[in-house]
Design a protein around this motif. Structure first.
Motif, mmCIF file in Angstrom:
data_model
loop_
_atom_site.group_PDB
_atom_site.id
_atom_site.type_symbol
_atom_site.label_atom_id
_atom_site.label_comp_id
_atom_site.label_asym_id
_atom_site.label_seq_id
_atom_site.Cartn_x
_atom_site.Cartn_y
_atom_site.Cartn_z
ATOM 1 N N LEU A 35 0.846 -1.197 0.000
ATOM 2 C CA LEU A 35 0.000 0.000 0.000
ATOM 3 C C LEU A 35 0.878 1.242 0.000
ATOM 4 C CD1 LEU A 35 -2.798 -0.634 2.661
ATOM 5 C CD2 LEU A 35 -2.955 -0.851 0.188
ATOM 6 N N GLU A 36 0.431 2.259 -0.711
ATOM 7 C CA GLU A 36 1.078 3.563 -0.678
ATOM 8 C C GLU A 36 0.104 4.525 -0.010
ATOM 9 O OE1 GLU A 36 2.190 4.557 -4.663
ATOM 10 O OE2 GLU A 36 3.262 2.667 -4.898
ATOM 11 N N TRP A 60 -4.377 -3.104 5.894
ATOM 12 C CA TRP A 60 -4.091 -1.800 6.482
ATOM 13 C C TRP A 60 -3.019 -1.938 7.558
ATOM 14 C CZ3 TRP A 60 -5.243 2.777 4.674
ATOM 15 C CH2 TRP A 60 -5.003 3.886 5.483
ATOM 16 N N PRO A 61 -2.030 -1.037 7.586
ATOM 17 C CA PRO A 61 -0.993 -1.099 8.627
ATOM 18 C C PRO A 61 -1.592 -0.911 10.023
ATOM 19 C CG PRO A 61 -0.412 0.484 6.901
ATOM 20 C CD PRO A 61 -1.822 0.053 6.653
ATOM 21 N N GLU A 94 -14.055 -7.219 0.267
ATOM 22 C CA GLU A 94 -14.475 -7.657 1.604
ATOM 23 C C GLU A 94 -13.526 -7.121 2.666
ATOM 24 O OE1 GLU A 94 -14.878 -11.906 1.651
ATOM 25 O OE2 GLU A 94 -16.476 -11.880 0.159
ATOM 26 N N LEU A 95 -12.210 -7.168 2.383
ATOM 27 C CA LEU A 95 -11.222 -6.683 3.354
ATOM 28 C C LEU A 95 -11.340 -5.178 3.576
ATOM 29 C CD1 LEU A 95 -8.162 -8.806 2.186
ATOM 30 C CD2 LEU A 95 -9.462 -9.086 4.321
ATOM 31 N N VAL A 96 -11.577 -4.416 2.516
ATOM 32 C CA VAL A 96 -11.763 -2.970 2.660
ATOM 33 C C VAL A 96 -13.021 -2.689 3.472
ATOM 34 C CG1 VAL A 96 -12.245 -0.816 1.426
ATOM 35 C CG2 VAL A 96 -10.475 -2.370 0.572
ATOM 36 N N GLY A 103 -12.969 0.362 11.714
ATOM 37 C CA GLY A 103 -12.499 1.717 11.977
ATOM 38 C C GLY A 103 -13.611 2.734 12.104
ATOM 39 N N ASN A 104 -14.872 2.257 12.092
ATOM 40 C CA ASN A 104 -16.039 3.127 12.202
ATOM 41 C C ASN A 104 -16.070 4.178 11.093
ATOM 42 O OD1 ASN A 104 -18.468 3.709 13.497
ATOM 43 N ND2 ASN A 104 -17.536 5.373 14.675
ATOM 44 N N LEU A 105 -15.657 3.756 9.879
ATOM 45 C CA LEU A 105 -15.650 4.642 8.720
ATOM 46 C C LEU A 105 -16.858 4.344 7.848
ATOM 47 C CD1 LEU A 105 -11.884 4.307 7.750
ATOM 48 C CD2 LEU A 105 -12.956 6.230 8.926
ATOM 49 N N VAL A 106 -17.451 5.382 7.311
ATOM 50 C CA VAL A 106 -18.590 5.210 6.417
ATOM 51 C C VAL A 106 -18.204 5.695 5.025
ATOM 52 C CG1 VAL A 106 -20.353 5.345 8.200
ATOM 53 C CG2 VAL A 106 -19.599 7.427 7.083
ATOM 54 N N LEU A 107 -18.721 5.011 4.044
ATOM 55 C CA LEU A 107 -18.455 5.322 2.649
ATOM 56 C C LEU A 107 -19.313 6.504 2.210
ATOM 57 C CD1 LEU A 107 -16.977 4.326 0.066
ATOM 58 C CD2 LEU A 107 -18.999 2.930 -0.394
ATOM 59 N N LEU A 108 -18.669 7.523 1.657
ATOM 60 C CA LEU A 108 -19.399 8.675 1.148
ATOM 61 C C LEU A 108 -19.952 8.413 -0.246
ATOM 62 C CD1 LEU A 108 -17.058 11.612 2.192
ATOM 63 C CD2 LEU A 108 -19.152 10.845 3.299
#
Length: 136
Positions: A35-36, A60-61, A94-96, A103-108
């Protein structure tokens, strides 16, 4: 606008620009497991830009947090999910999705958004570019 951070490659590159009057607190480049990741912190927001090459599995690191109160994660995750207008969901998709959920992130992005990438080979548009924010 001015360039804050750039990570180049012989095949592709990533960069983050900010408005000229934006006060940048820090910037960093992270390369882990293929990943970059570019990160810029300002007084108001943390912006993380991700590029995952298609042949690289998503991982993800563990030492790179996305739990800042105001954090925008954007990038090309080179993954498929029916949540972003692919007909199927692959392992990276699936991993993303799992990483975002943990991470409690929602897709915009919405499935019906205009595609950000057009495949000449498949003659179809896709949205491998995602934008995520912490859920409120």
């Amino acid at each position: 606008m001015h360039l804050v951070i750039f990570h180049g490659s012989c095949v592709h590159g990533s960069a983050i620009y900010v408005r000229d009057k934006t006060s940048v607190k820090s910037s960093s480049v992270h390369s882990a497991d293929g990943l970059e990741i570019l990160r810029v912190k300002t007084n108001n927001i943390t912006i993380t830009s991700v590029y995952k090459p298609p042949s690289t599995p998503f991982k993800w690191p563990e030492d790179l947090s996305t739990d800042d109160a105001v954090h925008l994660v954007i990038g090309d995750f080179s993954s498929h999910s029916s949540n972003w207008e692919y007909s199927d969901t692959n392992e990276d998709g699936e991993l993303v999705e799992e990483w975002a959920l943990e991470g409690n992130l929602v897709l915009l992005n919405r499935a019906n958004d205009k595609p950000s990438f057009h495949s000449a080979r498949w003659r179809k548009g896709y949205n491998p570019d995602l934008a995520l924010l912490p859920a409120f």
